[in-house]
Design a protein around this motif. Structure first.
Motif, short mmCIF file in Angstrom:
data_model
loop_
_atom_site.label_atom_id
_atom_site.label_comp_id
_atom_site.label_asym_id
_atom_site.label_seq_id
_atom_site.Cartn_x
_atom_site.Cartn_y
_atom_site.Cartn_z
N ALA A 118 10.52 -11.24 48.67
CA ALA A 118 9.77 -9.98 48.53
C ALA A 118 10.41 -9.07 47.49
CB ALA A 118 9.70 -9.27 49.88
N ILE A 119 11.73 -8.95 47.56
CA ILE A 119 12.41 -8.00 46.66
C ILE A 119 12.38 -8.50 45.21
CG2 ILE A 119 14.86 -8.70 46.58
CD1 ILE A 119 15.34 -5.73 47.67
N LEU A 120 12.39 -9.82 45.04
CA LEU A 120 12.33 -10.39 43.68
C LEU A 120 10.95 -10.23 43.06
CD1 LEU A 120 14.39 -13.68 44.27
CD2 LEU A 120 15.09 -11.69 42.91
N VAL A 121 9.92 -10.15 43.90
CA VAL A 121 8.55 -9.98 43.40
C VAL A 121 8.23 -8.51 43.13
CG1 VAL A 121 6.10 -10.12 44.05
CG2 VAL A 121 7.60 -12.09 44.41
N ILE A 122 8.56 -7.64 44.10
CA ILE A 122 8.10 -6.25 44.02
C ILE A 122 8.87 -5.41 43.01
CG2 ILE A 122 9.59 -5.30 45.84
CD1 ILE A 122 5.85 -4.48 45.28
N THR A 123 10.16 -5.67 42.83
CA THR A 123 10.98 -4.80 41.97
C THR A 123 10.53 -4.80 40.51
OG1 THR A 123 12.86 -5.17 43.45
CG2 THR A 123 13.35 -4.24 41.30
N PRO A 124 10.37 -5.97 39.85
CA PRO A 124 9.89 -5.93 38.46
C PRO A 124 8.49 -5.33 38.35
CG PRO A 124 10.77 -8.11 39.02
CD PRO A 124 10.64 -7.35 40.30
N LEU A 125 7.66 -5.57 39.37
CA LEU A 125 6.29 -5.04 39.34
C LEU A 125 6.30 -3.51 39.34
CD1 LEU A 125 3.36 -6.48 41.46
CD2 LEU A 125 3.64 -4.02 41.23
N ILE A 126 7.12 -2.91 40.19
CA ILE A 126 7.20 -1.45 40.28
C ILE A 126 7.80 -0.85 39.01
CG2 ILE A 126 8.39 0.45 41.47
CD1 ILE A 126 6.01 -0.57 42.96
N ILE A 141 10.91 9.70 40.71
CA ILE A 141 9.77 9.11 41.42
C ILE A 141 9.92 7.60 41.51
CG2 ILE A 141 7.26 8.80 41.42
CD1 ILE A 141 7.10 11.48 39.86
N LEU A 142 10.33 6.98 40.40
CA LEU A 142 10.58 5.54 40.39
C LEU A 142 11.64 5.17 41.42
CD1 LEU A 142 10.53 2.63 39.23
CD2 LEU A 142 12.14 3.41 37.48
N ILE A 143 12.75 5.92 41.47
CA ILE A 143 13.82 5.63 42.41
C ILE A 143 13.34 5.79 43.85
CG2 ILE A 143 16.04 6.50 43.28
CD1 ILE A 143 16.81 7.00 40.33
N ALA A 144 12.50 6.80 44.10
CA ALA A 144 11.94 6.98 45.44
C ALA A 144 11.15 5.75 45.88
CB ALA A 144 11.05 8.23 45.47
N PHE A 145 10.30 5.24 44.99
CA PHE A 145 9.51 4.04 45.31
C PHE A 145 10.41 2.82 45.49
CE2 PHE A 145 5.74 6.40 44.38
CZ PHE A 145 4.69 5.69 44.93
N LEU A 146 11.40 2.67 44.60
CA LEU A 146 12.29 1.50 44.69
C LEU A 146 13.09 1.52 45.99
CD1 LEU A 146 13.66 1.30 41.03
CD2 LEU A 146 12.20 -0.38 42.16
N LEU A 147 13.62 2.67 46.37
CA LEU A 147 14.40 2.77 47.60
C LEU A 147 13.54 2.49 48.83
CD1 LEU A 147 16.62 5.92 46.89
CD2 LEU A 147 17.42 3.57 47.17
N LEU A 377 22.18 0.04 55.44
CA LEU A 377 23.08 1.20 55.44
C LEU A 377 23.90 1.29 54.16
CD1 LEU A 377 24.36 1.28 59.13
CD2 LEU A 377 23.22 3.16 57.93
N THR A 378 24.31 0.14 53.62
CA THR A 378 25.15 0.12 52.42
C THR A 378 24.60 -0.90 51.41
OG1 THR A 378 26.63 -1.58 53.33
CG2 THR A 378 27.20 0.73 53.75
N PRO A 379 24.96 -0.78 50.14
CA PRO A 379 24.46 -1.72 49.12
C PRO A 379 24.95 -3.15 49.29
CG PRO A 379 25.30 0.30 48.11
CD PRO A 379 25.71 0.33 49.54
N ILE A 380 26.02 -3.37 50.06
CA ILE A 380 26.53 -4.73 50.23
C ILE A 380 25.96 -5.40 51.49
CG2 ILE A 380 28.68 -4.26 49.01
CD1 ILE A 380 30.05 -4.14 51.79
N GLY A 381 25.00 -4.75 52.14
CA GLY A 381 24.54 -5.21 53.44
C GLY A 381 23.76 -6.50 53.48
N LEU A 386 21.74 -7.24 47.09
CA LEU A 386 22.58 -7.67 45.97
C LEU A 386 21.72 -8.20 44.82
CD1 LEU A 386 25.45 -9.44 47.97
CD2 LEU A 386 25.61 -7.26 46.73
N LEU A 387 20.68 -8.99 45.16
CA LEU A 387 19.75 -9.48 44.14
C LEU A 387 19.01 -8.32 43.48
CD1 LEU A 387 18.24 -12.55 46.06
CD2 LEU A 387 19.82 -12.65 44.13
N TRP A 388 18.61 -7.35 44.30
CA TRP A 388 17.89 -6.16 43.84
C TRP A 388 18.73 -5.35 42.85
CZ3 TRP A 388 18.69 -0.87 45.66
CH2 TRP A 388 17.63 0.02 45.36
#
Length: 425
Positions: A118-126, A141-147, A377-381, A386-388
């Protein structure tokens, strides 16, 4: 002490990624050191490989399938539909409608193609969509959607066994049936989606404008014929999955086999795309998981498992306390040590108590909700995060540790509590 140092070193390397190597390089290097230091042996390696090979092949197959569907325009077609539903006029988009439909889209992706797919598909699209945004605050705004969308990729990956690598490993280990798994996780998954939706709009209400204006909205609608073909293929794939399960065929072999067949079809229709898909597919996931789990198993052997068993013994004195406590312990463990190590240690510790008792089964599901949701909770979770982060770096998008962690803490505990409450229901 050596096992703890190696585990922490692995997590630092995975987050920092010096020399920009593939993730499996770092986990394999530290696993090799664990062998040298005699923290693990070949018997341990065989146990870990038997535990994770099927789940890793399943994940690789799902990601390969999602990339192949993307190449045929399947997700573009769905995204185009979302934009049409969200439009006010030719160039203006209703921001709240767009966020709502995008969250539904991501929930669908995470459920059927796993959190990593899911994250590999949606991130480049957004990122591609928002590159055309007319707004001085376009980056925020982009960061809000990505998060928001990346959060649901992990938090929403609970409904099916195939929705997360953690689910697959745990279901295989405890021999949890696919349908009973889905039945148990249905209400918690709905509570996750509803609470995520509410929290996203509460947190970003001041950042998101009522409407967005793009320089152009010329999303390729794609071929309806190819879209229908993909739908039919997915229906047969789902039917075949249940038939394969009835005959005892490995999930990983079946899903990877079907994904390779679909990839061959895509390669015939679009040769260049087919080659690109094959090159970009995460073939190193099996090596990555194997190395990471070996390092974690060394930690389990030197006492981490005994500590966790004592915690579970204390929690199991009361049903409600046990469910919420297990979820929180797993969430905190995932945020500190990554959800893949935490799911392994938790599974091994829970196995000490596992029986047909419904309460003990619920603790397994609470453990999964904790590792899947708490990973945010954290970026290493999680591996998905990590792929994102790797995609964001390549695309030139910066999200600071503080931005991520602030959002993660605002969302995670409320969403997790709602999911665990749903589990009790």
């Amino acid at each position: 002490m050596s096992a703890l140092v190696l585990c922490l070193a692995t997590l630092i390397l995975l987050f920092w990624r010096p020399f920009n190597f593939a993730l499996w390089v770092y986990s394999s290097l530290v696993a090799f050191l664990a062998f040298i230091l005699k923290l693990v042996d070949f018997e341990d390696a065989k146990f870990i490989f038997d535990l994770i090979w099927d789940s890793s092949l399943t994940l690789i197959g799902l990601i390969l399938l999602s990339f192949s569907l993307e190449a045929l325009g399947f997700f573009d077609f769905l995204a185009y539909g979302i934009l049409k539903f969200s439009q006010k006029n030719k160039q203006e988009i209703d921001t709240y409608k767009l966020m709502f439909f995008m969250l539904i889209f991501v929930f669908f992706l995470a459920t059927f193609f796993a959190n990593d797919g899911a994250i590999l598909v949606i991130t480049p699209l957004i990122i591609t969509l928002f590159s055309t945004l007319k707004d001085k605050n376009s980056q925020s705004i982009l960061i809000a959607f990505l998060l928001a969308l990346s959060f649901l990729c992990d938090a929403g990956s609970n409904l099916f066994v195939i929705s997360n690598l953690t689910n697959i490993i745990t279901a295989n280990y405890f021999k949890l049936d696919f349908l009973s798994f889905a039945y148990t996780m249905l209400v918690p998954s709905l509570f996750v989606f509803i609470s995520t939706l509410i929290m996203v709009f509460v947190i970003f209400r001041r950042i998101l404008p009522k409407k967005l204006e793009f320089n152009f909205i010329q999303k390729n609608e794609g071929s309806k014929a190819l879209f229908i073909f993909c739908l039919i293929f997915l229906m047969f794939f789902t039917l075949g999955f249940f038939i394969a399960q009835d005959y005892g065929l490995s999930k990983g072999i079946f899903i990877l086999g079907v994904a390779l067949i679909f990839w061959l079809i895509v390669s015939v229709l679009k040769p260049k795309q087919g080659l690109k898909i094959f090159q970009n597919s995460p073939w190193g996931v099996l090596i990555f998981s194997f190395g990471l789990y070996l390092v974690v198993f060394s930690l389990y052997k030197v006492g981490a498992g005994e500590i966790l068993i004592k915690i579970y013994t204390f929690l199991m004195q009361d049903k409600d306390f046990g469910i919420f406590g297990t979820g929180l312990v797993s969430a905190l463990g995932s945020s500190l040590f990554n959800n893949l190590p935490m799911v392994l240690i938790g599974d091994l510790a829970l196995k000490e108590y596992f029986s047909a008792n419904s309460f003990e089964k619920l603790m397994i599901y609470a453990h999964l909700l904790g590792v899947n949701i708490g990973a945010k909770l954290t970026p290493i979770g999680s591996l998905a995060t990590l792929l994102w982060l790797g995609i964001l770096v390549r695309k030139g998008v910066e999200i600071s540790f503080w931005q991520y962690t602030k959002f993660g803490f605002s969302m995670t505990f409320i969403v997790l509590m709602s999911a665990l409450f749903g589990l009790l229901l």
